[in-house]
Design an enzyme around this catalytic site. Structure first.
Site, PDB file in Angstrom:
ATOM      1  N   ASP A 185       1.069  -0.983  -0.072  1.00 52.17           N
ATOM      2  CA  ASP A 185      -0.094   0.089  -0.039  1.00 52.17           C
ATOM      3  C   ASP A 185       0.786   1.306   0.000  1.00 52.17           C
ATOM      4  O   ASP A 185       2.020   1.270   0.103  1.00 52.17           O
ATOM      5  CB  ASP A 185      -0.905   0.163   1.243  1.00 52.17           C
ATOM      6  N   HIS A 509       1.369  -8.788  -3.466  1.00 50.30           N
ATOM      7  CA  HIS A 509       0.555  -7.780  -3.298  1.00 50.30           C
ATOM      8  C   HIS A 509       1.066  -6.575  -3.151  1.00 50.30           C
ATOM      9  O   HIS A 509       1.556  -6.258  -2.115  1.00 50.30           O
ATOM     10  CB  HIS A 509      -0.329  -8.414  -2.002  1.00 50.30           C
ATOM     11  N   ASP A 552       1.151 -17.463  -4.216  1.00 49.38           N
ATOM     12  CA  ASP A 552       1.790 -16.493  -5.008  1.00 49.38           C
ATOM     13  C   ASP A 552       0.588 -15.654  -5.925  1.00 49.38           C
ATOM     14  O   ASP A 552       0.686 -15.872  -7.055  1.00 49.38           O
ATOM     15  CB  ASP A 552       2.813 -16.912  -5.885  1.00 49.38           C
ATOM     16  N   GLU A 561       2.276 -10.203   0.563  1.00 50.56           N
ATOM     17  CA  GLU A 561       2.462  -8.754   0.373  1.00 50.56           C
ATOM     18  C   GLU A 561       3.999  -8.532   0.494  1.00 50.56           C
ATOM     19  O   GLU A 561       4.689  -9.406   1.008  1.00 50.56           O
ATOM     20  CB  GLU A 561       1.614  -8.010   1.405  1.00 50.56           C
TER      21      GLU A 561
HETATM   22  O1  9MR Z   1       2.783  -6.727   9.539  1.00 46.36           O
HETATM   23  C1  9MR Z   1       1.581  -6.471   9.889  1.00 46.36           C
HETATM   24  C2  9MR Z   1       1.058  -7.708  10.703  1.00 46.36           C
HETATM   25  O2  9MR Z   1       1.681  -7.927  11.873  1.00 46.36           O
HETATM   26  C3  9MR Z   1      -0.448  -7.269  11.316  1.00 46.36           C
HETATM   27  O3  9MR Z   1      -0.878  -8.662  11.654  1.00 46.36           O
HETATM   28  C4  9MR Z   1      -1.287  -7.197  10.216  1.00 46.36           C
HETATM   29  C5  9MR Z   1      -2.733  -6.790  10.118  1.00 46.36           C
HETATM   30  O4  9MR Z   1      -3.045  -5.759  10.850  1.00 46.36           O
HETATM   31  O5  9MR Z   1      -0.619  -5.797   9.378  1.00 46.36           O
HETATM   32  C6  9MR Z   1       0.688  -6.005   8.884  1.00 46.36           C
HETATM   33  O6  9MR Z   1       1.031  -4.736   8.385  1.00 46.36           O
HETATM   34  C7  9MR Z   1       0.390  -4.357   7.160  1.00 46.36           C
HETATM   35  C8  9MR Z   1      -0.052  -2.826   7.535  1.00 46.36           C
HETATM   36  O7  9MR Z   1      -1.278  -2.970   8.451  1.00 46.36           O
HETATM   37  C9  9MR Z   1      -0.556  -2.037   6.151  1.00 46.36           C
HETATM   38  N1  9MR Z   1       0.536  -2.159   5.352  1.00 46.36           N
HETATM   39  C10 9MR Z   1       0.832  -3.500   4.852  1.00 46.36           C
HETATM   40  C11 9MR Z   1       1.386  -4.212   6.042  1.00 46.36           C
HETATM   41  C12 9MR Z   1       2.095  -5.678   5.796  1.00 46.36           C
HETATM   42  O8  9MR Z   1       0.995  -6.423   5.282  1.00 46.36           O
END
Ligand code: 9MR
Length: 582
Positions: A185, A509, A552, A561
């Site tokens: 994102d 992602h 994937d 991601e």
């Molecule tokens: O890395 C984060 C993980 O530990 C959490 O469980 C998850 C859900 O809240 O979010 C991950 O972080 C994401 C972030 O919230 C938004 N940008 C992408 C991050 C990686 O997926």
């Protein structure tokens, strides 16, 4: 088309109908680091199949057999119940290009034995940060086919209703340009920048010489500053803008209310806000600024005033946190009180004890003033906690260990810090011989949390510290084993770094990789890796087994991601091993 069956048959016999890809097809059941091995390192492939009991290593060009061996005994995965056997060819030290072949099963893709074999991996993973830069064009000269126009100028960012302060009412406009996009994102989150920057700055402090000739081909290359620090400065300058100078507090994040669509950065035009200040963001910020001021002090002629700005920012942030130690970022509670609702990554935390430990350690290391850690319980009697975005105390331990002598830490404290890290690493190493992939990564299902690749990489970093503290090779070998894991010796068979490996991640992602119309994803980005939580509900997961829960697919934000806090330990591990194995 008219078909002549006999002709088809005879052409097929001669292999003439095989496409080059098919002709080179290799067995998916042979799992190994798809890049290669250092001449003196342990070398293993894992055979995830019932067939075969012997292996041969062949020269990839001549096809000549170089080494023959027997597979080890059967091991059983605690996650899937599947059987594996190890092909150990550590005895082969001669540089070259090889394949491994198992009678009845097939061949692996080509891998190398060479010194500096992971140099490209380390460089690409650091260059991955360049591709994440916000507010700037990436010209072809530096970005190759992934060149793109600037996105998210962030020169007109709104103050969210949750973040108002004197002189900054709701919807006031501030400039908060630069920085790295967090992940797939386009938002910029201070908490996650914290651990990312801490990891990269520590890499520099631990291996400064290694970065003298590390050229990434970024706009600042050849400016007399290591490229690692030039890249770090891009995000540091953004972080500085996230502090409210009126009181020293730091905004939790700079974000759209909702995630952008799957579009290129320049096509994303939604309004962006800075939201509520909080203790976690502020303390992470303090730690980064304190460490950065130490590091950039040595480059004052190239970055005039930057180190001083960092020190001032750190002190102001520290004072704010002392006054507001209980302000937690709770997104749901914030949304009940303020509009617009913000539903992007929360990075919320319930306890900031670990953030205090980290911030205090960095302040102490930079200023030499013991009062910073005097009132802090370092929790050294508790087991070490592997660094994650929400648990950062160990970053403080690493720094205290690095400067133990210079700070003249009491012998008792140094010993406790050392024991903390070594005990943790000894636990990682226990039962290694029983592990299906012979890695410390993956012993328990908890290792396969969201972003499990960063668990493997952070375990590798802990092992590198254990090695430098003890000089015991077993830690170094286990760190190498986790790099092998990340580059293919795992239950999915994938090499998790984009742009690398014979079985590659092709659909992360990651908005630019999805929207740019280029087949290959942006390179040098570490995929999150298996996550049995499967929160994205994508349909491509093979099963629910912890170590295989990977898809994937670009819908799979829970397993595929990419994120800056996963790339940073990947850079650390690859670069630290390169520096150590040279
Ligand atoms: O890395 C984060 C993980 O530990 C959490 O469980 C998850 C859900 O809240 O979010 C991950 O972080 C994401 C972030 O919230 C938004 N940008 C992408 C991050 C990686 O997926």
């Amino acid at each position: 088309m008219k078909v002549f069956p006999h002709l088809v048959a005879s052409l097929a016999v001669f292999g003439l109908f095989l496409s080059p890809a098919l002709a080179q097809q290799h067995s998916d059941a042979i799992r190994l680091n798809q890049i290669g091995f250092y001449p003196t390192a342990p070398k293993m492939a894992v055979i995830a199949a019932e067939e075969g009991d012997a292996f041969e290593i062949k020269d990839s060009k001549s096809g000549k057999t170089i080494l023959k061996g027997k597979l080890g005994g059967v091991r059983t995965s605690q996650h899937s119940g599947r059987h594996t056997r190890i092909a150990d060819f550590s005895g082969l030290r001669k540089p070259g290009s090889y394949i491994i072949e198992i009678a009845g099963l097939g061949k692996s893709a080509t891998f190398r034995i060479a010194s500096r074999v992971h140099r490209d991996v380390a460089e690409a993973a650091l260059k991955g940060f360049y591709y994440q830069r916000a507010s700037v064009e990436l010209p072809e000269k530096f970005a190759g086919k992934w060149a793109r126009p600037a996105g998210h100028p962030d020169d007109k960012v709104l103050i969210h209703a949750s973040a108002i302060s004197e002189g900054r009412p709701e919807n006031a406009v501030i400039s908060s340009a630069r920085g790295w996009y967090d992940a797939g994102d386009y938002n910029k989150y201070i908490v996650n920048s914290g651990i990312t920057m801490g990891t990269l700055l520590s890499l520099y402090e631990d291996y400064p010489l290694y970065f003298e000739d590390f050229n990434l081909n970024i706009p600042e290359s050849n400016n007399g500053v290591p490229d690692l620090l030039d890249e770090v400065a891009w995000n540091l300058r953004w972080m500085l803008t996230m502090q409210d100078l009126a009181d020293g507090g730091v905004y939790h994040k700079l974000t759209n209310p909702r995630f952008d669509g799957m579009v290129m950065p320049d096509a994303a035009k939604n309004p962006r806000y800075v939201v509520q200040k909080g203790a976690a963001a502020t303390l992470d910020f303090v730690a980064v600024m304190a460490q950065a001021s130490r590091v950039f002090k040595n480059f004052d002629n190239k970055f005039p005033g930057l180190a001083d700005s960092c020190t001032t920012a750190a002190v102001k942030g520290w004072e704010w946190a002392r006054k507001h130690p209980a302000v937690m970022y709770n997104q749901d509670a914030m949304n009940k009180q303020f509009d617009p609702d913000v539903v992007t990554g929360a990075y919320g935390d319930r306890s900031v004890k670990d953030e205090w430990i980290w911030a205090a350690s960095e302040m102490y290391a930079t200023t030499g003033k013991p009062e910073y850690i005097k009132e802090i319980d370092l929790e050294l009697q508790q087991p070490m906690a592997l660094p994650t975005w929400s648990q950062v105390k160990t970053l403080g331990y690493y720094t205290l260990l690095r400067f133990a002598e210079k700070l003249k830490l009491p012998a008792e404290q140094s010993a406790a810090l050392r024991k903390n890290v070594l005990t943790y690493c000894d636990q990682l190493l226990s039962d290694l011989e029983k592990q299906p992939y012979h890695t410390v990564m993956g012993k328990t299902a908890q290792d396969y949390a969201w972003g499990s690749s960063s668990v493997a990489a952070n375990q590798g970093i802990a092992l590198m510290y254990a090695h430098s503290l003890s000089k015991d090779q077993k830690y170094l070998q286990a760190a190498l084993g986790n790099l092998d894991y990340l580059l293919g010796r795992n239950a999915t068979g994938y090499c998790f770094l984009t742009g690398f490996g014979s079985k590659r991640v092709m659909h992360p992602h990651h908005r630019p990789s999805i929207a740019d119309g280029i087949v290959d994803p942006v390179p040098g980005l570490l995929s999150g890796g298996p996550n049995p939580g499967q929160q994205d509900k994508c349909t491509g997961y093979p099963n629910k087994f912890a170590d295989e829960s990977f898809a994937d697919q670009d819908c799979s934000y829970a397993s595929n991601e990419i994120a800056i806090n996963w790339n940073a330990p990947m850079v650390y591990l690859a670069a630290a091993l390169e520096a150590t194995m040279k």
